[in-house]
Design a protein around this motif. Structure first.
Motif, mmCIF file in Angstrom:
data_model
loop_
_atom_site.group_PDB
_atom_site.id
_atom_site.type_symbol
_atom_site.label_atom_id
_atom_site.label_comp_id
_atom_site.label_asym_id
_atom_site.label_seq_id
_atom_site.Cartn_x
_atom_site.Cartn_y
_atom_site.Cartn_z
ATOM 1 N N GLU A 70 0.844 -1.192 0.000
ATOM 2 C CA GLU A 70 0.000 0.000 0.000
ATOM 3 C C GLU A 70 0.879 1.240 0.000
ATOM 4 O O GLU A 70 2.002 1.223 0.523
ATOM 5 C CB GLU A 70 -0.908 0.026 1.232
ATOM 6 N N VAL A 71 0.342 2.325 -0.558
ATOM 7 C CA VAL A 71 0.981 3.642 -0.475
ATOM 8 C C VAL A 71 -0.066 4.625 0.030
ATOM 9 O O VAL A 71 -1.193 4.665 -0.479
ATOM 10 C CB VAL A 71 1.529 4.100 -1.839
ATOM 11 N N TYR A 72 0.303 5.397 1.017
ATOM 12 C CA TYR A 72 -0.543 6.473 1.530
ATOM 13 C C TYR A 72 0.144 7.803 1.236
ATOM 14 O O TYR A 72 1.377 7.873 1.179
ATOM 15 C CB TYR A 72 -0.733 6.366 3.045
ATOM 16 N N TYR A 73 -0.658 8.856 1.094
ATOM 17 C CA TYR A 73 -0.069 10.191 0.950
ATOM 18 C C TYR A 73 -0.978 11.221 1.609
ATOM 19 O O TYR A 73 -2.169 11.009 1.787
ATOM 20 C CB TYR A 73 0.176 10.545 -0.522
ATOM 21 N N ARG A 74 -0.394 12.363 1.954
ATOM 22 C CA ARG A 74 -1.143 13.474 2.522
ATOM 23 C C ARG A 74 -0.416 14.765 2.196
ATOM 24 O O ARG A 74 0.812 14.786 2.043
ATOM 25 C CB ARG A 74 -1.328 13.340 4.037
ATOM 26 N N GLN A 75 -1.163 15.867 2.082
ATOM 27 C CA GLN A 75 -0.557 17.170 1.850
ATOM 28 C C GLN A 75 0.195 17.609 3.098
ATOM 29 O O GLN A 75 -0.277 17.449 4.219
ATOM 30 C CB GLN A 75 -1.628 18.207 1.489
ATOM 31 N N HIS A 78 4.605 14.581 7.229
ATOM 32 C CA HIS A 78 4.056 13.461 8.006
ATOM 33 C C HIS A 78 4.237 13.688 9.503
ATOM 34 O O HIS A 78 3.589 12.997 10.313
ATOM 35 C CB HIS A 78 4.765 12.158 7.623
ATOM 36 N N VAL A 79 5.097 14.626 9.864
ATOM 37 C CA VAL A 79 5.424 14.840 11.271
ATOM 38 C C VAL A 79 4.165 15.213 12.049
ATOM 39 O O VAL A 79 3.412 16.115 11.652
ATOM 40 C CB VAL A 79 6.505 15.925 11.417
ATOM 41 N N CYS A 80 3.923 14.495 13.152
ATOM 42 C CA CYS A 80 2.745 14.633 14.018
ATOM 43 C C CYS A 80 1.518 13.915 13.455
ATOM 44 O O CYS A 80 0.445 13.953 14.069
ATOM 45 C CB CYS A 80 2.392 16.091 14.302
ATOM 46 N N TYR A 81 1.650 13.254 12.310
ATOM 47 C CA TYR A 81 0.529 12.529 11.714
ATOM 48 C C TYR A 81 0.906 11.078 11.420
ATOM 49 O O TYR A 81 0.248 10.406 10.638
ATOM 50 C CB TYR A 81 0.090 13.220 10.420
ATOM 51 N N GLU A 82 1.948 10.583 12.078
ATOM 52 C CA GLU A 82 2.467 9.267 11.743
ATOM 53 C C GLU A 82 1.758 8.109 12.444
ATOM 54 O O GLU A 82 1.991 6.953 12.122
ATOM 55 C CB GLU A 82 3.964 9.185 12.015
ATOM 56 N N ASN A 83 0.850 8.411 13.382
ATOM 57 C CA ASN A 83 0.237 7.346 14.167
ATOM 58 C C ASN A 83 -1.257 7.170 13.924
ATOM 59 O O ASN A 83 -1.939 6.473 14.682
ATOM 60 C CB ASN A 83 0.483 7.594 15.663
ATOM 61 N N SER A 84 -1.789 7.801 12.877
ATOM 62 C CA SER A 84 -3.203 7.668 12.560
ATOM 63 C C SER A 84 -3.399 7.797 11.056
ATOM 64 O O SER A 84 -2.736 8.610 10.398
ATOM 65 C CB SER A 84 -4.024 8.743 13.276
ATOM 66 N N ALA A 85 -4.338 7.032 10.517
ATOM 67 C CA ALA A 85 -4.642 7.100 9.086
ATOM 68 C C ALA A 85 -5.500 8.309 8.739
ATOM 69 O O ALA A 85 -5.699 8.599 7.553
ATOM 70 C CB ALA A 85 -5.351 5.815 8.643
ATOM 71 N N THR A 86 -5.991 9.020 9.738
ATOM 72 C CA THR A 86 -6.830 10.199 9.493
ATOM 73 C C THR A 86 -6.062 11.237 8.687
ATOM 74 O O THR A 86 -4.947 11.609 9.046
ATOM 75 C CB THR A 86 -7.290 10.812 10.825
ATOM 76 N N GLY A 87 -6.666 11.694 7.606
ATOM 77 C CA GLY A 87 -6.035 12.697 6.771
ATOM 78 C C GLY A 87 -5.150 12.147 5.677
ATOM 79 O O GLY A 87 -4.670 12.894 4.827
ATOM 80 N N TRP A 88 -4.929 10.831 5.690
ATOM 81 C CA TRP A 88 -4.124 10.187 4.646
ATOM 82 C C TRP A 88 -5.044 9.586 3.590
ATOM 83 O O TRP A 88 -6.143 9.120 3.890
ATOM 84 C CB TRP A 88 -3.260 9.071 5.230
ATOM 85 N N THR A 89 -4.588 9.577 2.340
ATOM 86 C CA THR A 89 -5.293 8.921 1.244
ATOM 87 C C THR A 89 -4.529 7.657 0.867
ATOM 88 O O THR A 89 -3.313 7.707 0.659
ATOM 89 C CB THR A 89 -5.397 9.842 0.012
ATOM 90 N N LYS A 90 -5.246 6.537 0.792
ATOM 91 C CA LYS A 90 -4.589 5.259 0.493
ATOM 92 C C LYS A 90 -4.701 4.916 -0.988
ATOM 93 O O LYS A 90 -5.746 5.087 -1.607
ATOM 94 C CB LYS A 90 -5.221 4.133 1.320
ATOM 95 N N ILE A 91 -3.608 4.437 -1.549
ATOM 96 C CA ILE A 91 -3.584 3.875 -2.892
ATOM 97 C C ILE A 91 -3.267 2.390 -2.745
ATOM 98 O O ILE A 91 -2.275 2.017 -2.134
ATOM 99 C CB ILE A 91 -2.527 4.556 -3.769
ATOM 100 N N ASN A 111 12.542 -3.252 -6.660
ATOM 101 C CA ASN A 111 11.245 -3.802 -7.036
ATOM 102 C C ASN A 111 10.270 -2.656 -7.255
ATOM 103 O O ASN A 111 10.008 -1.873 -6.341
ATOM 104 C CB ASN A 111 10.711 -4.732 -5.934
ATOM 105 N N ARG A 112 9.742 -2.551 -8.484
ATOM 106 C CA ARG A 112 8.734 -1.522 -8.759
ATOM 107 C C ARG A 112 7.445 -1.917 -8.045
ATOM 108 O O ARG A 112 6.957 -3.043 -8.177
ATOM 109 C CB ARG A 112 8.479 -1.410 -10.264
ATOM 110 N N ILE A 113 6.891 -1.002 -7.273
ATOM 111 C CA ILE A 113 5.618 -1.233 -6.613
ATOM 112 C C ILE A 113 4.524 -0.847 -7.598
ATOM 113 O O ILE A 113 4.356 0.332 -7.909
ATOM 114 C CB ILE A 113 5.522 -0.413 -5.311
ATOM 115 N N PRO A 114 3.784 -1.813 -8.130
ATOM 116 C CA PRO A 114 2.874 -1.543 -9.259
ATOM 117 C C PRO A 114 1.547 -0.919 -8.839
ATOM 118 O O PRO A 114 0.477 -1.504 -8.999
ATOM 119 C CB PRO A 114 2.684 -2.924 -9.887
ATOM 120 N N LEU A 115 1.630 0.264 -8.271
ATOM 121 C CA LEU A 115 0.428 1.016 -7.908
ATOM 122 C C LEU A 115 0.387 2.282 -8.757
ATOM 123 O O LEU A 115 1.325 3.086 -8.736
ATOM 124 C CB LEU A 115 0.450 1.385 -6.422
ATOM 125 N N GLU A 116 -0.687 2.449 -9.522
ATOM 126 C CA GLU A 116 -0.811 3.623 -10.366
ATOM 127 C C GLU A 116 -1.141 4.848 -9.513
ATOM 128 O O GLU A 116 -1.998 4.810 -8.639
ATOM 129 C CB GLU A 116 -1.907 3.415 -11.409
#
Length: 302
Positions: A70-75, A78-91, A111-116
């Motif tokens: 899985e890959v997650y991202y957020r605007q 990550h500092v102070c947001y590393e312990n909760s999925a809130t605010g992150w978008t999952k791919i 290894n290429r992670i095949p997530l578009e």
């Protein structure tokens, strides 16, 4: 038609990776030295870019596959947001990603992670990423590094910052870890150099950093021939950014009433004029009813 040549048709099975721009700007970061379920880190753009994916060093704990990535991202960081999925978008997830037999012994095998994905980052902005195995079938190898937020790798397009190793999902952190592998990016074109990428610019070939679009039709004023969408083209419109299809111009001064602050040209602005479309500079109002005699049908209010 290959069947006419005696061949049975075959279909490619796999992933075709593509970029929005031909200007690919992939950045290899560092060689791995350590590993955990995942790695969380920031990418800072030095110009408008698109992140298309990641290649990393994956080593199976059992068998020859990672079960789920899985890959997650957020605007922002990550500092102070590393312990909760809130605010992150999952791919993802994506299953059965081939992993190396020994990531540390084969530092050239990524290894290429095949997530578009196509994650835009504007120049000067930061996006946080969390690249992780989600099934405890593999480690993602990274490198021990310095302080969180310091630069671990960079080129003219992006800075990859030191982050944290992570136990899945959003659990324990190992501070001072750098993503090891390749960040696949491309330049996000900006043909008119206004700081707005072409793919979201409402006037891609007209410099308009304010993106002003008076009539909200998707065309910015800088390239819209009818800014107020009143069906009168701007060059002939007596109020180009005020909707006035009737083009009413009481005082014939070239400014339509819709945008003329003094419709009757009596030197009294409409907001204070007791007869806004009747010339009455004296503002005479015999019966004091708020309507000047010039437009009052009953001047004495009898």
């Amino acid at each position: 038609d290959v069947s006419s040549c005696g061949y049975t048709p075959r279909v490619f099975s796999g992933t075709v990776y593509h970029s929005y721009s031909k200007s690919v700007t992939d950045l290899f970061t560092v060689t791995p030295s350590n590993g955990q379920d995942g790695i969380m880190f920031d990418v800072r753009a030095n110009q408008n870019i698109l992140v298309h994916g990641f290649s990393s060093y994956l080593e199976p704990t059992t068998g020859t596959w990672t079960d789920q990535m899985e890959v997650y991202y957020r605007q922002g960081t990550h500092v102070c947001y590393e312990n909760s999925a809130t605010g992150w978008t999952k791919i993802g997830p994506v299953h059965n990603v081939v992993a190396s037999d020994d990531a540390l012994a084969e530092p050239n095998v990524q290894n290429r992670i095949p997530l578009e994905m196509e994650i835009p980052i504007l120049s000067g902005e930061t996006v946080a990423f969390y690249v992780t195995n989600a099934a405890d079938a593999s480690n993602i190898f990274y490198a021990d590094a310095g302080a969180v937020g310091s630069v671990s790798a960079s080129n003219s397009h992006i800075d990859v910052l030191v982050g944290k190793g992570k136990v899945y999902p959003f659990l324990a952190s190992y501070v001072g870890r750098a993503f090891a592998g390749t960040v696949h990016t491309a330049i996000d074109p900006d043909g008119d150099k206004d700081g707005i990428p072409d793919r979201i610019d409402n006037c891609p070939v007209n410099h308009n950093p304010d993106q002003l679009d008076t009539d909200k039709d998707g065309l910015g004023n800088a390239c819209d021939k009818d800014d107020d969408n009143d069906k009168v083209l701007d060059g002939a419109d007596n109020c180009p950014v005020n909707y006035n299809p009737d083009q009413l111009d009481t005082d014939k001064d070239g400014l339509g009433n819709a945008c003329d602050p003094d419709d009757d040209n009596d030197k009294v602005l409409d907001g204070s004029d007791n007869c806004p479309v009747n010339f009455n500079p004296d503002q005479l109002d015999t019966d004091k009813d708020g309507l000047g005699d010039a437009c009052d049908p009953d001047d004495d209010n009898d």
